[in-house]
Design a protein around this motif. Structure first.
Motif, PDB file in Angstrom:
ATOM      1  N   SER A  21       0.840  -1.194   0.000  1.00  0.00           N
ATOM      2  CA  SER A  21       0.000   0.000   0.000  1.00  0.00           C
ATOM      3  C   SER A  21       0.875   1.244   0.000  1.00  0.00           C
ATOM      4  CB  SER A  21      -0.921  -0.002   1.220  1.00  0.00           C
ATOM      5  OG  SER A  21      -0.158   0.098   2.401  1.00  0.00           O
ATOM      6  N   ARG A  22       0.288   2.351  -0.386  1.00  0.00           N
ATOM      7  CA  ARG A  22       1.018   3.619  -0.419  1.00  0.00           C
ATOM      8  C   ARG A  22       1.533   4.022   0.959  1.00  0.00           C
ATOM      9  NH1 ARG A  22       0.672   6.071  -5.221  1.00  0.00           N
ATOM     10  NH2 ARG A  22      -1.178   5.755  -6.470  1.00  0.00           N
ATOM     11  N   ASN A  23       0.797   3.651   1.999  1.00  0.00           N
ATOM     12  CA  ASN A  23       1.184   4.085   3.339  1.00  0.00           C
ATOM     13  C   ASN A  23       2.054   3.081   4.082  1.00  0.00           C
ATOM     14  OD1 ASN A  23      -0.721   2.183   3.881  1.00  0.00           O
ATOM     15  ND2 ASN A  23      -2.130   3.514   4.969  1.00  0.00           N
ATOM     16  N   MET A  24       2.560   2.077   3.372  1.00  0.00           N
ATOM     17  CA  MET A  24       3.493   1.149   4.007  1.00  0.00           C
ATOM     18  C   MET A  24       4.777   1.916   4.301  1.00  0.00           C
ATOM     19  SD  MET A  24       5.050  -2.440   2.603  1.00  0.00           S
ATOM     20  CE  MET A  24       6.656  -1.917   2.043  1.00  0.00           C
ATOM     21  N   GLY A  25       5.356   1.682   5.442  1.00  0.00           N
ATOM     22  CA  GLY A  25       6.580   2.393   5.820  1.00  0.00           C
ATOM     23  C   GLY A  25       7.693   2.195   4.816  1.00  0.00           C
ATOM     24  N   VAL A  26       8.549   3.197   4.679  1.00  0.00           N
ATOM     25  CA  VAL A  26       9.639   3.104   3.709  1.00  0.00           C
ATOM     26  C   VAL A  26      10.725   2.127   4.142  1.00  0.00           C
ATOM     27  CG1 VAL A  26       9.303   5.376   2.662  1.00  0.00           C
ATOM     28  CG2 VAL A  26      10.816   5.132   4.637  1.00  0.00           C
ATOM     29  N   SER A  27      10.730   1.735   5.419  1.00  0.00           N
ATOM     30  CA  SER A  27      11.755   0.792   5.866  1.00  0.00           C
ATOM     31  C   SER A  27      11.232  -0.642   5.975  1.00  0.00           C
ATOM     32  CB  SER A  27      12.333   1.240   7.213  1.00  0.00           C
ATOM     33  OG  SER A  27      11.323   1.239   8.189  1.00  0.00           O
ATOM     34  N   SER A  28       9.981  -0.891   5.630  1.00  0.00           N
ATOM     35  CA  SER A  28       9.408  -2.234   5.714  1.00  0.00           C
ATOM     36  C   SER A  28       9.770  -3.083   4.499  1.00  0.00           C
ATOM     37  CB  SER A  28       7.879  -2.167   5.801  1.00  0.00           C
ATOM     38  OG  SER A  28       7.479  -1.549   6.986  1.00  0.00           O
ATOM     39  N   LEU A  44       7.705  -8.513  -9.576  1.00  0.00           N
ATOM     40  CA  LEU A  44       7.071  -7.265  -9.985  1.00  0.00           C
ATOM     41  C   LEU A  44       6.476  -6.701  -8.711  1.00  0.00           C
ATOM     42  CD1 LEU A  44       6.017  -5.134 -11.915  1.00  0.00           C
ATOM     43  CD2 LEU A  44       4.083  -6.642 -12.423  1.00  0.00           C
ATOM     44  N   CYS A  45       7.034  -5.608  -8.244  1.00  0.00           N
ATOM     45  CA  CYS A  45       6.685  -5.063  -6.940  1.00  0.00           C
ATOM     46  C   CYS A  45       6.042  -3.692  -7.073  1.00  0.00           C
ATOM     47  CB  CYS A  45       7.946  -4.967  -6.085  1.00  0.00           C
ATOM     48  SG  CYS A  45       7.649  -4.300  -4.456  1.00  0.00           S
ATOM     49  N   ALA A  46       4.853  -3.560  -6.508  1.00  0.00           N
ATOM     50  CA  ALA A  46       4.178  -2.267  -6.451  1.00  0.00           C
ATOM     51  C   ALA A  46       4.495  -1.674  -5.086  1.00  0.00           C
ATOM     52  CB  ALA A  46       2.679  -2.442  -6.639  1.00  0.00           C
ATOM     53  N   ALA A  47       5.444  -0.713  -5.071  1.00  0.00           N
ATOM     54  CA  ALA A  47       5.895  -0.121  -3.809  1.00  0.00           C
ATOM     55  C   ALA A  47       6.424   1.280  -4.062  1.00  0.00           C
ATOM     56  CB  ALA A  47       6.993  -0.980  -3.185  1.00  0.00           C
ATOM     57  N   ASP A  48       6.466   2.066  -3.003  1.00  0.00           N
ATOM     58  CA  ASP A  48       7.044   3.400  -3.053  1.00  0.00           C
ATOM     59  C   ASP A  48       8.495   3.271  -3.500  1.00  0.00           C
ATOM     60  OD1 ASP A  48       8.440   5.788  -2.316  1.00  0.00           O
ATOM     61  OD2 ASP A  48       6.823   6.263  -0.913  1.00  0.00           O
ATOM     62  N   LEU A  64      11.143  -5.602 -11.235  1.00  0.00           N
ATOM     63  CA  LEU A  64      10.709  -4.242 -11.527  1.00  0.00           C
ATOM     64  C   LEU A  64       9.911  -3.687 -10.357  1.00  0.00           C
ATOM     65  CD1 LEU A  64       9.358  -4.661 -15.174  1.00  0.00           C
ATOM     66  CD2 LEU A  64      11.550  -3.714 -14.486  1.00  0.00           C
ATOM     67  N   VAL A  65       9.928  -2.371 -10.214  1.00  0.00           N
ATOM     68  CA  VAL A  65       9.126  -1.690  -9.197  1.00  0.00           C
ATOM     69  C   VAL A  65       8.209  -0.706  -9.908  1.00  0.00           C
ATOM     70  CG1 VAL A  65       9.183  -0.175  -7.178  1.00  0.00           C
ATOM     71  CG2 VAL A  65      10.931  -1.955  -7.459  1.00  0.00           C
ATOM     72  N   VAL A  66       6.933  -0.741  -9.538  1.00  0.00           N
ATOM     73  CA  VAL A  66       5.927   0.158 -10.102  1.00  0.00           C
ATOM     74  C   VAL A  66       5.204   0.862  -8.954  1.00  0.00           C
ATOM     75  CG1 VAL A  66       5.630  -1.216 -12.199  1.00  0.00           C
ATOM     76  CG2 VAL A  66       4.175  -1.664 -10.216  1.00  0.00           C
ATOM     77  N   GLU A  67       4.395   1.843  -9.296  1.00  0.00           N
ATOM     78  CA  GLU A  67       3.656   2.600  -8.288  1.00  0.00           C
ATOM     79  C   GLU A  67       2.628   1.709  -7.580  1.00  0.00           C
ATOM     80  OE1 GLU A  67       4.005   5.771  -7.144  1.00  0.00           O
ATOM     81  OE2 GLU A  67       5.833   5.713  -8.361  1.00  0.00           O
ATOM     82  N   PRO A  68       2.550   1.827  -6.246  1.00  0.00           N
ATOM     83  CA  PRO A  68       1.560   1.035  -5.511  1.00  0.00           C
ATOM     84  C   PRO A  68       0.149   1.590  -5.710  1.00  0.00           C
ATOM     85  CG  PRO A  68       2.727   2.495  -4.010  1.00  0.00           C
ATOM     86  CD  PRO A  68       3.378   2.654  -5.367  1.00  0.00           C
ATOM     87  N   GLU A  69      -0.827   0.703  -5.605  1.00  0.00           N
ATOM     88  CA  GLU A  69      -2.248   1.057  -5.691  1.00  0.00           C
ATOM     89  C   GLU A  69      -2.591   1.796  -6.984  1.00  0.00           C
ATOM     90  OE1 GLU A  69      -3.488   3.041  -2.102  1.00  0.00           O
ATOM     91  OE2 GLU A  69      -2.612   1.487  -0.839  1.00  0.00           O
ATOM     92  N   ASP A  70      -1.901   1.490  -8.060  1.00  0.00           N
ATOM     93  CA  ASP A  70      -2.126   2.135  -9.354  1.00  0.00           C
ATOM     94  C   ASP A  70      -2.249   1.033 -10.405  1.00  0.00           C
ATOM     95  OD1 ASP A  70      -1.828   3.333 -11.883  1.00  0.00           O
ATOM     96  OD2 ASP A  70      -0.486   4.884 -11.119  1.00  0.00           O
TER      97      ASP A  70
END
Length: 162
Positions: A21-28, A44-48, A64-70
């Motif tokens: 989720s968008r509000n998952m901590g940046v260190s998690s 394929l990871c949707a994360a900040d 790859l990393v993509v925008e979360p919740e999008d």
């Protein structure tokens, strides 16, 4: 799926999808990432993109990393993964598996615990993994775990400082 079949089902995938989720901590870093890497598949990871999770995947070329919740970003990521081709996906998968073995193995955890709990010993007993078995060179695994438990009890009893 029944728990006993999860690994089998995951092994059938070409790519592992990890949603956050968008509000998952940046260190998690979700524990399922370790499972996904151990399967030996690209992620394929949707994360900040500022998160430790994104950095880990990108810095080690594990997917790859993509925008979360999008939904559009996730769909675009799926198309990008599909366009890589089997050989490139397999190469990323091998890197993912190797990364899991090097960073998240039982052997590494035991060595780190030994170094932390027995700094006076100088060099901790080397632990290696061979197939499904763990081997401890200078101490048996049972004695290492027993020593860790004993030291933890002594710390809890106030006999030692942590």
């Amino acid at each position: 799926q029944p728990r006993a079949r999860v690994s089998e089902v995951q092994s059938c995938a070409d790519v592992m999808l990890l949603l956050t989720s968008r509000n998952m901590g940046v260190s998690s870093v979700p524990s399922k990432l370790i499972t996904y890497l151990a399967v030996g598949r690209p992620v394929l990871c949707a994360a900040d993109k500022r998160s430790e999770l994104a950095k880990l995947i990108l810095d080690n070329d594990l997917g790859l990393v993509v925008e979360p919740e999008d939904a559009d970003s996730i769909a675009e990521g799926m198309l990008r993964m599909r366009s890589l081709g089997r050989a490139e996906l397999a190469g990323i998968g091998r890197r993912a598996r190797r990364f899991a073995e090097e960073h998240y193995s039982v052997a590494r955890a035991v060595n780190q615990f030994q170094a932390l709990l027995f700094p006076e010993a100088g060099r901790p007993a080397a632990v290696t993994e061979t197939g499904d078995q763990s081997l401890v060179e200078n101490r048996s695994e049972t004695s290492v775990l027993s020593a860790i438990q004993n030291k933890a009890q002594r710390i809890n009893a106030g006999e030692l400082r942590s």
